[in-house]
Motif scaffolding. Structure first.
Motif, short mmCIF file in Angstrom:
data_model
loop_
_atom_site.label_atom_id
_atom_site.label_comp_id
_atom_site.label_asym_id
_atom_site.label_seq_id
_atom_site.Cartn_x
_atom_site.Cartn_y
_atom_site.Cartn_z
N UNK A 25 52.62 40.63 37.84
CA UNK A 25 51.78 41.84 37.85
C UNK A 25 50.44 41.53 38.54
N UNK A 26 49.92 42.56 39.20
CA UNK A 26 48.64 42.39 39.88
C UNK A 26 47.74 43.60 39.59
N UNK A 27 46.43 43.38 39.72
CA UNK A 27 45.50 44.49 39.48
C UNK A 27 44.67 44.72 40.75
N UNK A 28 43.75 45.67 40.72
CA UNK A 28 42.94 46.01 41.90
C UNK A 28 42.19 44.78 42.41
N UNK A 29 42.01 44.67 43.73
CA UNK A 29 41.13 43.63 44.26
C UNK A 29 39.69 44.01 43.88
N UNK A 30 38.79 43.06 44.01
CA UNK A 30 37.39 43.34 43.65
C UNK A 30 36.83 44.51 44.46
N UNK A 31 37.16 44.52 45.75
CA UNK A 31 36.63 45.59 46.63
C UNK A 31 37.21 46.94 46.22
N UNK A 32 38.52 46.95 45.94
CA UNK A 32 39.14 48.21 45.50
C UNK A 32 38.52 48.68 44.19
N UNK A 33 38.35 47.74 43.27
CA UNK A 33 37.79 48.07 41.96
C UNK A 33 36.40 48.69 42.11
N UNK A 34 35.59 48.05 42.95
CA UNK A 34 34.23 48.54 43.15
C UNK A 34 34.24 49.96 43.73
N UNK A 35 35.12 50.20 44.69
CA UNK A 35 35.18 51.52 45.31
C UNK A 35 35.64 52.58 44.29
N UNK A 36 36.61 52.20 43.45
CA UNK A 36 37.10 53.15 42.44
C UNK A 36 36.00 53.49 41.43
N UNK A 37 35.19 52.46 41.08
CA UNK A 37 34.06 52.71 40.17
C UNK A 37 33.08 53.68 40.83
N UNK A 38 32.77 53.44 42.10
CA UNK A 38 31.86 54.32 42.83
C UNK A 38 32.35 55.75 42.84
N UNK A 39 33.64 55.89 43.00
CA UNK A 39 34.22 57.24 43.10
C UNK A 39 34.40 57.88 41.73
N UNK A 50 36.37 56.75 39.07
CA UNK A 50 37.72 56.69 38.50
C UNK A 50 37.66 56.49 36.99
N UNK A 51 38.64 57.07 36.29
CA UNK A 51 38.70 56.94 34.83
C UNK A 51 39.02 55.49 34.45
N UNK A 52 38.63 55.13 33.22
CA UNK A 52 38.85 53.77 32.72
C UNK A 52 40.33 53.38 32.81
N UNK A 53 41.22 54.34 32.49
CA UNK A 53 42.68 54.06 32.51
C UNK A 53 43.13 53.67 33.92
N UNK A 54 42.54 54.31 34.94
CA UNK A 54 42.89 53.99 36.32
C UNK A 54 42.40 52.58 36.66
N UNK A 55 41.18 52.26 36.22
CA UNK A 55 40.61 50.94 36.51
C UNK A 55 41.43 49.82 35.87
N UNK A 56 42.09 50.13 34.77
CA UNK A 56 42.86 49.11 34.04
C UNK A 56 44.30 48.97 34.54
N UNK A 57 44.72 49.84 35.48
CA UNK A 57 46.13 49.84 35.92
C UNK A 57 46.59 48.48 36.47
N UNK A 58 47.87 48.17 36.28
CA UNK A 58 48.47 46.95 36.82
C UNK A 58 49.69 47.33 37.67
N UNK A 59 50.03 46.48 38.65
CA UNK A 59 51.09 46.82 39.60
C UNK A 59 52.05 45.64 39.77
N UNK A 60 53.30 45.99 40.20
CA UNK A 60 54.32 44.94 40.35
C UNK A 60 54.00 44.04 41.55
N UNK A 61 53.46 44.61 42.62
CA UNK A 61 53.13 43.79 43.79
C UNK A 61 51.98 44.40 44.59
N UNK A 62 51.51 43.69 45.61
CA UNK A 62 50.35 44.13 46.39
C UNK A 62 50.60 45.45 47.11
N UNK A 63 51.82 45.62 47.63
CA UNK A 63 52.12 46.84 48.39
C UNK A 63 52.00 48.06 47.48
N UNK A 64 52.55 47.97 46.27
CA UNK A 64 52.48 49.09 45.32
C UNK A 64 51.02 49.38 44.96
#
Ligand code: ATP
Ligand code: MG
Length: 278
Positions: free
Chosen positions: A1-15, A17-31
């Motif tokens: 499982x993988x989570x947002x990169x730091x840059x993605x996380x920062x951008x989502x915070x700026x925009x 995004x809800x806490x649940x979105x920030x906590x999301x995990x993914x099966x791979x980088x492409x997803x």
């Protein structure tokens, strides 16, 4: 499982995004990257919608609208608004007990040798109040809303420049103080549209009894105090009093959500809580 990169996380915070979105995990980088694009598109559309609504309806940021509602509510209750300087003298700060070994002392922005950007409104309220107590019949109730400045190391819930509301009432019966603090906090919470909050009381030798107003998630919204108080002596004040200081950005954070305070305050990057580089 993988989570947002730091840059993605920062951008989502700026925009915003809800806490649940920030906590999301993914099966791979492409997803994850695919989900990131979708989130950015949706949040950008939402932000543009909010900006359009700002322009076509109320035309004032939430911070200004909240300040207006609080001012109307307090003047309606008989509180008189005051407007004092943002620059505070070293002498008045010392009268608040903020000298070399006080924790707040490290957080002061000095402008000149003897002037700083005010970290709180209380010293100027004391200053005005000592004369009003002589001029007006008691009880005397005043408030100020305005910028305060503190060097802060921790980011999400603190900012170096924020907006404080400080209200105080002098000359009320001693037995009514605690109830009065709660009633006044209830008025402020109603105007801020905050329904879930609690009061936390502490007693210390230096500060007497303090009553914090705390949101459901533990965020401190305001701090209340009562007197007679050890600091009153410096002002030759002997009356009973209650006072509470609230951070307006904290109040907005409690209602509008988001994990960072900065979007609710004075800003070049945000307008009415919406990031402008969308
Ligand atoms: P905290 O413990 O959260 O740092 P504090 O107890 O130091 O806050 P007070 O001196 O009680 O803060 O100030 C009154 C209110 O002002 C706080 O309850 C909070 O809502 C707000 N406030 C204080 N510092 C900041 C800051 N750096 N940024 C935003 N709001 C703040
Ligand atoms: Mg506090």
């Amino acid at each position: 499982m993988t989570s947002w990169t730091d840059i993605q996380h920062r951008r989502l915070v700026e925009l915003g995004a809800a806490e649940a979105v920030l906590q999301q995990a993914f099966s791979d980088d492409a997803a994850r990257n695919n989900a990131f694009q979708k989130q950015v598109t949706a949040l950008t559309r939402l932000g543009r919608g909010r900006l359009a609504q700002l322009r076509s309806t109320h035309r004032r940021p939430a911070l200004c609208r909240l300040e207006h509602r609080l001012t109307e509510a307090l003047t309606g209750l008989g509180f008189v608004q005051v407007s004092t300087p943002v620059l505070l003298s070293r002498g008045l700060l010392a009268k608040m007990g903020v000298t070399t070994d006080h924790p707040l002392n490290k957080q002061i922005y000095w402008v000149e040798r003897d002037k700083c950007l005010r970290p709180m409104l209380a010293p100027h309220l004391y200053y005005v109040m000592k004369d009003l107590l002589r001029l007006w019949e008691k009880p005397v109730a005043i408030f100020e809303i305005g910028p305060c400045f503190r060097r802060e190391s921790e980011g999400a819930r603190h900012s170096s420049e924020f907006t404080m509301l400080n209200l105080c009432e002098f000359g009320l019966p001693e037995v009514q103080r605690r109830q009065r603090i709660e009633n006044l906090a209830d008025v402020i919470m109603a105007q801020a549209k905050i329904t879930a909050y609690a009061f936390e009381t502490e007693t210390s030798a230096v500060y007497g009894t303090t009553v914090d107003v705390v949101a459901a998630d533990g965020l401190e919204l305001g701090s209340g105090a009562m007197g007679p108080h050890p600091l009153d002596r410096a002002w030759k004040i002997t009356d009973t009093w209650v006072g509470i200081g609230f951070g307006l950005e904290r109040l907005l954070m409690a209602t509008e959500g988001g994990s960072h305070l900065s979007r609710h305050g004075r800003s070049l990057a945000y307008l009415d809580g919406v990031r402008l580089n969308i």
